[in-house]
Design an enzyme around this catalytic site. Structure first.
Site, PDB file in Angstrom:
ATOM      1  N   GLU A 272       6.891  -5.691  -0.722  1.00 39.02           N
ATOM      2  CA  GLU A 272       8.212  -5.506  -1.366  1.00 39.02           C
ATOM      3  C   GLU A 272       8.136  -5.606  -2.880  1.00 39.02           C
ATOM      4  O   GLU A 272       9.062  -6.100  -3.522  1.00 39.02           O
ATOM      5  CB  GLU A 272       9.208  -6.542  -0.830  1.00 39.02           C
ATOM      6  CG  GLU A 272      10.073  -5.997   0.249  1.00 39.02           C
ATOM      7  CD  GLU A 272      10.354  -4.520   0.031  1.00 39.02           C
ATOM      8  OE1 GLU A 272       9.964  -3.755   0.913  1.00 39.02           O
ATOM      9  OE2 GLU A 272      10.913  -4.132  -0.999  1.00 39.02           O
TER      10      GLU A 272
HETATM   11  C1  LIG Z   1       1.123  -6.502   5.841  1.00 38.38           C
HETATM   12  C2  LIG Z   1       1.718  -5.508   4.916  1.00 38.38           C
HETATM   13  C3  LIG Z   1       2.925  -4.908   5.235  1.00 38.38           C
HETATM   14  C4  LIG Z   1       3.477  -3.936   4.395  1.00 38.38           C
HETATM   15  N1  LIG Z   1       4.621  -3.292   4.760  1.00 38.38           N
HETATM   16  C5  LIG Z   1       5.009  -2.187   4.063  1.00 38.38           C
HETATM   17  C6  LIG Z   1       6.054  -1.339   4.544  1.00 38.38           C
HETATM   18  O1  LIG Z   1       6.683  -1.622   5.560  1.00 38.38           O
HETATM   19  N2  LIG Z   1       6.337  -0.223   3.842  1.00 38.38           N
HETATM   20  C7  LIG Z   1       5.662   0.137   2.711  1.00 38.38           C
HETATM   21  O2  LIG Z   1       5.949   1.178   2.138  1.00 38.38           O
HETATM   22  N3  LIG Z   1       4.684  -0.661   2.202  1.00 38.38           N
HETATM   23  C8  LIG Z   1       4.333  -1.801   2.869  1.00 38.38           C
HETATM   24  N4  LIG Z   1       3.321  -2.594   2.386  1.00 38.38           N
HETATM   25  C9  LIG Z   1       2.693  -2.243   1.136  1.00 38.38           C
HETATM   26  C10 LIG Z   1       3.020  -3.220   0.011  1.00 38.38           C
HETATM   27  O3  LIG Z   1       4.355  -3.088  -0.379  1.00 38.38           O
HETATM   28  C11 LIG Z   1       2.007  -2.963  -1.112  1.00 38.38           C
HETATM   29  O4  LIG Z   1       0.773  -3.481  -0.676  1.00 38.38           O
HETATM   30  C12 LIG Z   1       2.413  -3.570  -2.439  1.00 38.38           C
HETATM   31  O5  LIG Z   1       3.540  -2.906  -2.938  1.00 38.38           O
HETATM   32  C13 LIG Z   1       1.305  -3.514  -3.486  1.00 38.38           C
HETATM   33  O6  LIG Z   1       0.723  -2.259  -3.548  1.00 38.38           O
HETATM   34  P1  LIG Z   1      -0.885  -2.110  -3.450  1.00 38.38           P
HETATM   35  O7  LIG Z   1      -1.325  -2.890  -2.257  1.00 38.38           O
HETATM   36  O8  LIG Z   1      -1.240  -0.690  -3.489  1.00 38.38           O
HETATM   37  O9  LIG Z   1      -1.419  -2.849  -4.722  1.00 38.38           O
HETATM   38  P2  LIG Z   1      -1.605  -2.179  -6.190  1.00 38.38           P
HETATM   39  O10 LIG Z   1      -0.381  -1.453  -6.552  1.00 38.38           O
HETATM   40  O11 LIG Z   1      -2.887  -1.461  -6.216  1.00 38.38           O
HETATM   41  O12 LIG Z   1      -1.707  -3.468  -7.096  1.00 38.38           O
HETATM   42  C14 LIG Z   1      -2.927  -4.268  -7.197  1.00 38.38           C
HETATM   43  C15 LIG Z   1      -2.660  -5.432  -8.132  1.00 38.38           C
HETATM   44  O13 LIG Z   1      -2.344  -4.944  -9.440  1.00 38.38           O
HETATM   45  C16 LIG Z   1      -1.141  -5.510  -9.904  1.00 38.38           C
HETATM   46  N5  LIG Z   1      -0.427  -4.554 -10.745  1.00 38.38           N
HETATM   47  C17 LIG Z   1      -0.152  -3.271 -10.503  1.00 38.38           C
HETATM   48  N6  LIG Z   1       0.562  -2.745 -11.501  1.00 38.38           N
HETATM   49  C18 LIG Z   1       0.770  -3.725 -12.399  1.00 38.38           C
HETATM   50  C19 LIG Z   1       1.448  -3.815 -13.644  1.00 38.38           C
HETATM   51  N7  LIG Z   1       2.110  -2.781 -14.183  1.00 38.38           N
HETATM   52  N8  LIG Z   1       1.435  -4.999 -14.292  1.00 38.38           N
HETATM   53  C20 LIG Z   1       0.808  -6.057 -13.768  1.00 38.38           C
HETATM   54  N9  LIG Z   1       0.151  -6.030 -12.598  1.00 38.38           N
HETATM   55  C21 LIG Z   1       0.139  -4.882 -11.925  1.00 38.38           C
HETATM   56  C22 LIG Z   1      -0.356  -5.842  -8.647  1.00 38.38           C
HETATM   57  O14 LIG Z   1       0.619  -6.847  -8.868  1.00 38.38           O
HETATM   58  C23 LIG Z   1      -1.478  -6.301  -7.717  1.00 38.38           C
HETATM   59  O15 LIG Z   1      -1.757  -7.649  -7.931  1.00 38.38           O
HETATM   60  C24 LIG Z   1       2.808  -3.603   3.195  1.00 38.38           C
HETATM   61  C25 LIG Z   1       1.601  -4.244   2.859  1.00 38.38           C
HETATM   62  C26 LIG Z   1       1.054  -5.157   3.706  1.00 38.38           C
HETATM   63  C27 LIG Z   1      -0.278  -5.780   3.342  1.00 38.38           C
END
Ligand SMILES: Cc1cc2nc3c(=O)[nH]c(=O)nc-3n(C[C@H](O)[C@H](O)[C@H](O)COP(=O)(O)OP(=O)(O)OC[C@H]3O[C@@H](n4cnc5c(N)ncnc54)[C@H](O)[C@@H]3O)c2cc1C
Length: 602
Positions: A443
């Site tokens: 989220e």
């Molecule tokens: C169990 C689980 C359930 C989920 N359920 C859903 C769902 O129902 N629907 C859905 O659409 N998604 C879902 N997700 C996805 C989840 O919302 C994403 O994993 C999350 O938004 C982060 O995206 P990412 O994993 O690609 O990390 P990334 O976007 O690659 O981020 C990696 C790191 O970089 C940091 N970062 C990125 N940009 C910045 C910035 N501008 N400034 C500072 N730090 C930054 C982030 O905070 C993070 O620590 C789920 C994930 C999991 C693991």
């Protein structure tokens, strides 16, 4: 085996004695007839469902997880999940705060929020199936066409169908502007969607007859980035014009994620292979429409952590009363026993009280947010609606990030109370820790919440909404500042409220010169703001408790509330001083580090 008792007394304290929910909502036409007895009866029954139906499945769900049939793409949930869901639907629980126009019971969100806290304590993984449906319901209710509402809302309200939110793709999580799923317009006005989504919670399962996916995708002529994202409703089974189920749609689960916690919830890779969908809201304005669901989900995720904090606290407290280790430093307390129960040790109390304070502060904040949502939707005065919406927008990233960070701290402390026994499976504590971890990530990660708070909610309007919250704090200080017995709560709150303006202005100026300064300050800034909010609620709760005691109440609940508030201000709130120093320390210590990290940032 872990135990769980619904915290009805504290929920009722927050609703009736602190927030005066019934009186506050009297002016809102749909809630004019709400009374405290009805509200209490719903919470009591909801608590029974959580404790007796959902809770016994928590450890089973963790141990079994979900299974995918690679041939049929069907997902089987853990034993008992489907039967529990059927009971949930038969009890009318999905309809609790839904619109009566679509078969809902029309109760305020504040009741639903309390019910969900109990479900989250009982079984976060199971609760996500109905929880996501609720978000999909709200999004379609706000942005769907009349036809979409007619086809989908009654089934989401009854719980016959569930919902999902499909945003994330392999290369795109935080930055949704990168998403690639395509939506091709068809001559009949529908769209064919092609692409891959990952990490989709409750994406496929065996609980309900249909799954209503809300999918973000790009139209062929869409501008790049977030300005070119549209929202579509894509059902697992197509829906006939009369609302009956049609043929299977071309969206399926291609794989299940193997993950750290919430094993009972199916986290799915979803393949869209020309799946038929219809547009929700305006083309290229999908993100705005999806925000209805995302904001609801953000409060929902904060609620997950408050639920986990409560259940972990209850178990740690029971254990600390029984476990005998060492003698109290000030001499034996249980002289008839070979050692004292560990609850005599100051640091064990610190761990327990940390969890108790984070659960109770979180409960107050979430109930307040839900009440703001009820007022935003139904208050007859437009200014009240507007103010409620603005305050809620300010508090949402705090409720998401502060409560989930606190939740992880709290469940870890509760595990620690068990010593080595917390680390092994039997007591259930390690599951709470594993389950709580995801809440800080999905989220929108907590860093993203912090950037949202500082950038969009505070600096973008020169702190105007923050000042609105500041006025509430000021009002409380004026009302209670004269009461000598309130000074231990009011003085630190007043001091932080005064510092907050200067602190925010200072960071705002630095960010104007270098935007990275905002990125460097945002996370500690959100925690300071979180403590301002918690300080406000703990002071309010302490004032209610003191008044009850002054009026002659001997109920230990009120003394307990005062002791928790005292602990909160003595041991948790003071971290604001360190956090402000961190936020002020500037960006150089973070970004001027290429050699330390061995990177060439150019
Ligand atoms: C169990 C689980 C359930 C989920 N359920 C859903 C769902 O129902 N629907 C859905 O659409 N998604 C879902 N997700 C996805 C989840 O919302 C994403 O994993 C999350 O938004 C982060 O995206 P990412 O994993 O690609 O990390 P990334 O976007 O690659 O981020 C990696 C790191 O970089 C940091 N970062 C990125 N940009 C910045 C910035 N501008 N400034 C500072 N730090 C930054 C982030 O905070 C993070 O620590 C789920 C994930 C999991 C693991």
């Amino acid at each position: 085996m872990p135990q769980y008792q619904p915290p009805l007394r504290d929920l009722q304290f927050v609703m009736h004695e602190v927030l005066n929910v019934v009186d506050e909502l009297k002016v809102c036409p749909p809630h004019a007839d709400l009374d405290a007895d009805t509200l209490n009866a719903v919470l009591e029954e909801g608590g029974k469902f959580a404790a007796e139906v959902a809770f016994p499945l928590n450890q089973v769900g963790d141990a079994q997880g979900c299974q995918l049939d690679p041939v049929t793409h069907a997902v089987t949930t853990p034993a008992g999940f489907k039967a529990a869901y059927e009971q949930y639907v038969a009890g009318g629980w999905p309809a609790l705060s839904c619109d009566p126009a679509y078969g809902g019971q029309g109760l305020p969100f504040v009741v639903n929020s309390a019910f969900y806290e109990m479900l989250n304590s009982a079984n976060q993984a199971w609760t996500m199936y109905p929880g996501l449906s609720h978000g999909a319901y709200e999004c379609l209710h706000a942005h769907g066409t009349e036809e979409q509402k007619r086809l989908y809302l009654p089934k989401l309200t009854s719980g016959e169908w569930t919902g999902t939110m499909c945003l994330t793709e392999p290369h795109c999580g935080t930055d949704l502007g990168l998403l690639r799923t395509k939506a091709e317009p068809q001559p009949d006005g529908t769209y064919k969607l092609t692409g891959q989504k990952i990490f989709i919670s409750a994406g496929e399962h065996d609980l309900a007859a249909n799954i209503v996916h809300l999918v973000l995708a790009r139209l062929p002529d869409a501008p790049a980035g977030t300005k070119g994202i549209s929202l579509f409703v894509v059902p697992k089974f197509k829906v006939n014009p009369d609302g009956s189920l049609g043929e299977r749609n071309a969206i399926h689960c291609g794989g299940l994620e193997h993950k750290m916690g919430i094993h009972g919830n199916a986290t799915c890779q979803m393949i869209l292979d020309g799946a038929v969908g219809t547009l929700v809201g305006q083309p290229n304005k999908g993100l705005q429409a999806m925000f209805v669901m995302m904001n609801a989900a953000r409060l929902g995720v904060g609620n997950q952590s408050v639920g986990l904090t409560e259940v972990a606290f209850q178990n740690a407290l029971a254990y600390a009363r029984e476990r005998l280790q060492m003698r109290s430093l000030s001499g034996p307390k249980a002289k008839d026993k070979p050692a004292d129960p560990i609850i005599v040790h100051p640091d064990v109390r610190r761990m327990l009280l940390t969890a108790k304070a984070y659960a109770e502060g979180g409960r107050a904040l979430l109930s307040y947010c839900a009440l703001l949502l009820d007022k935003e939707l139904h208050h007859p005065d437009e200014k009240e609606r507007q103010d409620s919406a603005e305050l809620l927008a300010l508090l949402t990233p705090i409720a998401k990030a502060f409560l989930t960070d606190n939740g992880f701290i709290a469940v870890n402390e509760c595990l620690q109370v068990f010593g080595g026994h917390g680390y092994i499976r039997e007591w259930g504590m390690e599951q709470f820790v594993r389950d709580a971890r995801i809440n800080m990530i999905y989220e929108g990660t907590n860093t993203i919440q912090a950037l949202d708070l500082l950038g969009r909610k505070v600096l973008a309007n020169q702190g105007a909404t923050l000042k609105k919250f500041g006025k509430l704090v000021q009002q409380l200080i004026e009302e209670e500042g004269v009461n000598e017995r309130m000074s231990e709560f009011i003085n630190p709150l007043a001091q932080l409220a005064e510092q907050m303006t200067k602190f925010t202005t200072e960071i705002g100026f630095k960010a104007l010169q270098n935007p990275d300064e905002a990125g460097a300050a945002a996370v500690p800034y959100l925690r300071v703001a979180g403590h301002l909010v918690f300080g406000y609620f703990f002071a309010r709760m302490a004032a209610v408790a003191l008044k009850a005691i002054a009026a002659g109440s001997t109920d230990p609940f009120y003394r307990g509330k005062l002791q928790t508030a005292r602990f909160y201000f003595a041991r948790l709130f003071p971290e604001t001083a360190t956090l402000m120093r961190q936020a002020r320390s500037g960006v150089a210590a973070l970004l001027d580090t290429d050699e330390a990290l061995g990177v060439d940032a150019r």
